[in-house]
Write a protein that holds these residues in place. Structure first.
Motif, PDB file in Angstrom:
ATOM      1  N   GLU A 190      34.625  33.516  37.516  1.00  0.00           N
ATOM      2  CA  GLU A 190      35.186  32.221  37.884  1.00  0.00           C
ATOM      3  C   GLU A 190      34.084  31.193  38.091  1.00  0.00           C
ATOM      4  O   GLU A 190      33.056  31.476  38.701  1.00  0.00           O
ATOM      5  CB  GLU A 190      36.030  32.346  39.157  1.00  0.00           C
ATOM      6  CG  GLU A 190      37.298  33.172  38.953  1.00  0.00           C
ATOM      7  CD  GLU A 190      38.183  33.183  40.178  1.00  0.00           C
ATOM      8  OE1 GLU A 190      39.411  32.996  40.031  1.00  0.00           O
ATOM      9  OE2 GLU A 190      37.655  33.399  41.295  1.00  0.00           O
ATOM     10  N   ARG A 191      34.347  29.976  37.604  1.00  0.00           N
ATOM     11  CA  ARG A 191      33.418  28.866  37.764  1.00  0.00           C
ATOM     12  C   ARG A 191      33.626  28.245  39.143  1.00  0.00           C
ATOM     13  O   ARG A 191      34.736  27.869  39.501  1.00  0.00           O
ATOM     14  CB  ARG A 191      33.652  27.817  36.672  1.00  0.00           C
ATOM     15  CG  ARG A 191      33.184  28.272  35.295  1.00  0.00           C
ATOM     16  CD  ARG A 191      33.860  27.500  34.175  1.00  0.00           C
ATOM     17  NE  ARG A 191      33.747  26.062  34.305  1.00  0.00           N
ATOM     18  CZ  ARG A 191      32.747  25.307  33.832  1.00  0.00           C
ATOM     19  NH1 ARG A 191      31.750  25.893  33.190  1.00  0.00           N
ATOM     20  NH2 ARG A 191      32.746  23.998  33.972  1.00  0.00           N
ATOM     21  N   ASP A 247      37.458  26.840  38.529  1.00  0.00           N
ATOM     22  CA  ASP A 247      38.340  27.842  39.141  1.00  0.00           C
ATOM     23  C   ASP A 247      38.372  27.733  40.658  1.00  0.00           C
ATOM     24  O   ASP A 247      39.427  27.886  41.276  1.00  0.00           O
ATOM     25  CB  ASP A 247      37.872  29.256  38.753  1.00  0.00           C
ATOM     26  CG  ASP A 247      37.959  29.507  37.268  1.00  0.00           C
ATOM     27  OD1 ASP A 247      39.088  29.671  36.767  1.00  0.00           O
ATOM     28  OD2 ASP A 247      36.898  29.549  36.604  1.00  0.00           O
ATOM     29  N   ARG A 260      45.955  25.258  46.133  1.00  0.00           N
ATOM     30  CA  ARG A 260      45.950  25.622  44.711  1.00  0.00           C
ATOM     31  C   ARG A 260      46.545  24.466  43.931  1.00  0.00           C
ATOM     32  O   ARG A 260      47.592  23.945  44.300  1.00  0.00           O
ATOM     33  CB  ARG A 260      46.768  26.892  44.477  1.00  0.00           C
ATOM     34  CG  ARG A 260      46.890  27.293  42.991  1.00  0.00           C
ATOM     35  CD  ARG A 260      47.789  28.496  42.804  1.00  0.00           C
ATOM     36  NE  ARG A 260      49.182  28.228  43.166  1.00  0.00           N
ATOM     37  CZ  ARG A 260      50.094  27.674  42.346  1.00  0.00           C
ATOM     38  NH1 ARG A 260      49.748  27.303  41.121  1.00  0.00           N
ATOM     39  NH2 ARG A 260      51.339  27.492  42.767  1.00  0.00           N
ATOM     40  N   LYS A 298      41.397  23.799  37.610  1.00  0.00           N
ATOM     41  CA  LYS A 298      42.279  24.192  36.516  1.00  0.00           C
ATOM     42  C   LYS A 298      43.736  24.133  36.989  1.00  0.00           C
ATOM     43  O   LYS A 298      44.058  24.678  38.052  1.00  0.00           O
ATOM     44  CB  LYS A 298      41.963  25.610  36.057  1.00  0.00           C
ATOM     45  CG  LYS A 298      40.630  25.768  35.337  1.00  0.00           C
ATOM     46  CD  LYS A 298      40.416  27.215  34.938  1.00  0.00           C
ATOM     47  CE  LYS A 298      39.101  27.385  34.174  1.00  0.00           C
ATOM     48  NZ  LYS A 298      38.853  28.807  33.827  1.00  0.00           N
ATOM     49  N   CYS A 332      28.512  29.814  35.681  1.00  0.00           N
ATOM     50  CA  CYS A 332      29.580  29.717  36.679  1.00  0.00           C
ATOM     51  C   CYS A 332      29.254  28.953  37.953  1.00  0.00           C
ATOM     52  O   CYS A 332      30.143  28.774  38.790  1.00  0.00           O
ATOM     53  CB  CYS A 332      30.040  31.133  37.068  1.00  0.00           C
ATOM     54  SG  CYS A 332      30.797  32.051  35.707  1.00  0.00           S
ATOM     55  N   THR A 379      45.978  27.499  38.457  1.00  0.00           N
ATOM     56  CA  THR A 379      45.185  28.612  39.010  1.00  0.00           C
ATOM     57  C   THR A 379      44.029  28.161  39.888  1.00  0.00           C
ATOM     58  O   THR A 379      43.595  28.910  40.763  1.00  0.00           O
ATOM     59  CB  THR A 379      44.619  29.479  37.882  1.00  0.00           C
ATOM     60  OG1 THR A 379      43.805  28.655  37.023  1.00  0.00           O
ATOM     61  CG2 THR A 379      45.736  30.122  37.069  1.00  0.00           C
ATOM     62  N   GLY A 380      43.489  26.970  39.639  1.00  0.00           N
ATOM     63  CA  GLY A 380      42.330  26.518  40.401  1.00  0.00           C
ATOM     64  C   GLY A 380      42.651  26.358  41.872  1.00  0.00           C
ATOM     65  O   GLY A 380      43.697  25.839  42.245  1.00  0.00           O
TER      66      GLY A 380
END
Length: 666
Positions: free
Chosen positions: A334-335, A445, A571, A513, A391, A516-517
């Motif tokens: 994940e970033r 992320d 989120r 994102k 990342c 999901t982020g």
């Protein structure tokens, strides 16, 4: 949206207690008075065992020795291995003092230590320290049958020769423990300031050049970051050390990190004798292998005392960083980004959390998980380097903080290549091409952030404000619905200014994102509570799922700032979820907790957890520590059981309760 009642966090079970005003001695476990001098002694006791590798059984605090016709108590005595604890078998004497006692003090200074050494026939070495100052001596016989005392760089560790201690090889490097690295950094900073006539900030940057050089030297096959005793003691000979260190700095630091050190920074602007002193204070440590928190405390103290708070920047305490990161649980693929990274504390915590997964995965495939082969170690470092490059990202407006953050990242495994100096709130099209390509909107992320906040630093640039819904004027109709006010041309009516923390919320969600982020952000409670900010809360609920709200104790940022804040986890919603949220709202549970204790008071002093009878709680825990193998010079892992006072900090328990609650939602 259904808030969950405050979850009762699982408590840490004490195994004993410490009477009020006492501390458990590291060597004996006995209770002693908790005084400023004792604080210094406990740090040195830990260093003797964990850094210098002396067995606890061969060390004794408060040991009685005979000095002439008197009986005195030496603060710490190290005896020959396995020998009876007698004055005859004493090998090293250590005298520890509180910070305001100077080495020249008539009765408690260096002279006291040397009189004890002279009275102990077989003692060879001594150390005097008040934490800020540290002086080491070797006892030499003179031609008249007496003794002289030669100042040396460091006392030898177990199995070390004196020569090895004065110029350590890779296998001799020490992994820092407790606050001993903090003491070393403080000594170096104070020495530069006192002997160079520089401003505090100038002294700080020159020290960082030497710290950087030390780190890069550890990455090379042969260690050349050293100064000899003669180079330290002689202003004439010290020029040799300055020339050597300057060469290392130019070849291994300036060339490798041109974005940190440009041409005007390529010279270490310190006198040769000052360089030699600082080098000798640092050369015995392994900065790369020392624990993250030990380095973080040491580094952030000197950074904070020089760069703190001129634009609402108040660095997030490490325990708050750990809580947020534990709750978000960033993974190696994940970033991760901090859009207001400061000196990098939040980002380093998140980065190292993900690195633990990589380390565990790789070591699990090794034949010996504690110490891999050369090939296995190389593969681990390859995976770590790949993670850093792909990342780990940070942005900050303050160029001095970005520079300090890059140095901090290098000292904590690296990842500095992903740090950028820019205005996060500015239109991304105005960012540099490299930044825009590395961090496009909707590409991150995980975000961890403590943005600058406060009415004293408003954003009033219309070009910036025009990007944000939360910079517009909002109206609420009779049905409670919110809408942005429009002018006659149908454009958003903007507020004259907006505090930066409000805009950072929207920018962070833009960077995540969709679907999901997730993010953790320190947010002033006024945004969450004030009626005038209801439009902000309404907007957030249309754009994000609020995962958790942790009301932080008011002293979190003390002694610098008393703003009441919460750690908020969110989120980013997907496009479909946004449509549902806009039309009818979303219904989901939210984890909520109140952190009543955060480990320190408003003055920054540590608070210990107390039992019902008022005594401090003792706990046992197993720590995994990194050591350097004396034969190979490679790092190895070892588990040690530690008994210590329990800091009165509920944040780890909040994180554990959240993870348990989250697992129950799936």
């Amino acid at each position: 949206m259904n808030p969950v009642p405050s979850v009762t966090a699982p408590s840490v079970q004490p195994v004993g207690s410490v009477p009020d005003g006492k501390v458990a001695d590291f060597l004996t476990g006995k209770f002693v008075n908790d005084t400023p001098e004792e604080y210094v002694r406990q740090n040195i006791e830990k260093a003797l065992v964990r850094q210098y590798k002396y067995a606890p059984a061969d060390c004794a605090p408060e040991f009685t020795i005979r000095v002439g016709s008197s009986r005195k108590r030496a603060d710490i005595v190290v005896f020959d291995k396995g020998a009876d604890h007698t004055q005859t078998n004493a090998y090293i004497l250590v005298e520890t003092k509180r910070a305001d006692v100077k080495p020249t003090h008539r009765t408690e200074g260096v002279g006291q230590l040397q009189s004890y050494m002279a009275s102990s026939l077989n003692v060879r070495y001594g150390m005097w320290t008040n934490g800020t100052d540290r002086l080491c001596f070797a006892k030499r016989g003179d031609s008249k049958g007496g003794w002289s005392f030669e100042e040396i760089i460091d006392i030898p560790g177990f199995g070390q020769t004196e020569a090895d201690a004065q110029r350590p090889s890779r296998k001799d490097l020490k992994v820092a423990t407790a606050d001993n690295l903090l003491f070393a950094f403080r000594r170096c900073h104070n020495y530069i300031a006192a002997h160079e006539g520089k401003q505090k900030t100038e002294a700080f940057w020159e020290l960082l050049k030497l710290i950087f050089t030390k780190i890069e030297d550890e990455r090379s096959p042969k260690l050349n970051f050293f100064a000899t005793p003669s180079e330290r003691s002689s202003s004439t000979v010290s020029s040799t050390a300055k020339k050597r260190i300057q060469g290392l700095f130019e070849q291994r630091v300036v060339k490798k990190y041109p974005t940190i050190f440009d041409a005007k920074d390529a010279y270490i602007d310190l006198k040769p004798e000052v360089v030699a002193y600082v080098v000798t204070e640092l050369q015995g440590y392994s900065l790369l292998r020392s624990p993250v928190d030990v380095k973080g405390v040491a580094y952030e103290e000197i950074v904070g005392s020089n760069l703190r708070g001129d634009r609402g920047e108040f660095f997030t305490p490490r325990n708050a960083c750990r809580m947020a990161v534990s709750m978000l649980d960033p993974q190696p693929d994940e970033r991760i980004l901090d859009p207001s990274c400061g000196t990098g504390g939040f980002l380093i915590t998140g980065m190292n959390h993900a690195l633990e997964y990589i380390e565990k995965s790789e070591r699990g495939q090794w034949e010996d998980p504690a110490q891999g082969t050369e090939y296995e170690q190389a593969e681990l470092y390859r995976r770590r380097d790949e993670y850093f490059r792909q990342c780990v990202f940070g942005i900050d407006l303050n160029p001095a903080l970005v520079r300090a953050a890059k140095m901090n990242m290098v000292m904590n495994n690296d990842g500095s290549g992903g740090l950028f100096q820019a205005n996060t709130l500015e239109n991304p099209h105005k960012w540099s091409t490299k930044l825009h390509e590395a961090i496009p909107l909707a590409s991150i992320d995980v975000i961890v952030s403590n943005p600058p906040f406060g009415a004293k630093i408003p954003i009033d640039d219309e070009e910036i404000l025009s990007q944000y819904h939360l910079a517009a004027v909002w109206d609420q109709d009779e049905n409670g619905a919110w809408a942005i006010r429009l002018d006659k041309q149908g454009n958003h009516v903007l507020q004259k200014s907006q505090p930066p923390e409000i805009l950072f919320i929207e920018r962070a969600l833009q960077l995540l994102k969709p679907g999901t982020g997730r993010m953790a952000m320190v947010i002033p409670n006024g945004i969450l509570n004030n009626p005038g900010n209801a439009y902000i809360r309404n907007w957030i609920l249309k754009k994000a799922q609020v995962l958790a709200v942790v009301d932080m104790q008011r002293d979190l940022f003390q002694p610098n700032n008393d703003t009441q804040t919460s750690m908020v986890l969110m989120r980013r919603l997907s496009a479909d979820e946004e449509a549902v949220a806009e039309a009818e709202g979303l219904d989901y549970p939210v984890f909520m907790a109140v952190a009543e204790t955060i480990g320190h008071d408003k003055r920054g002093n540590v608070i210990w957890r107390q039992l019902p009878d008022g005594s401090d709680a003792l706990v046992k825990r197993v720590e995994v520590i990194t050591e350097i193998d004396q034969a190979t010079g490679n790092e190895v892992l070892r588990e040690v059981e530690v008994t210590d006072r329990l800091v009165d900090d509920e944040l780890p328990e909040v994180a554990g309760a959240y993870r348990e609650w989250l697992a129950g939602q799936q």
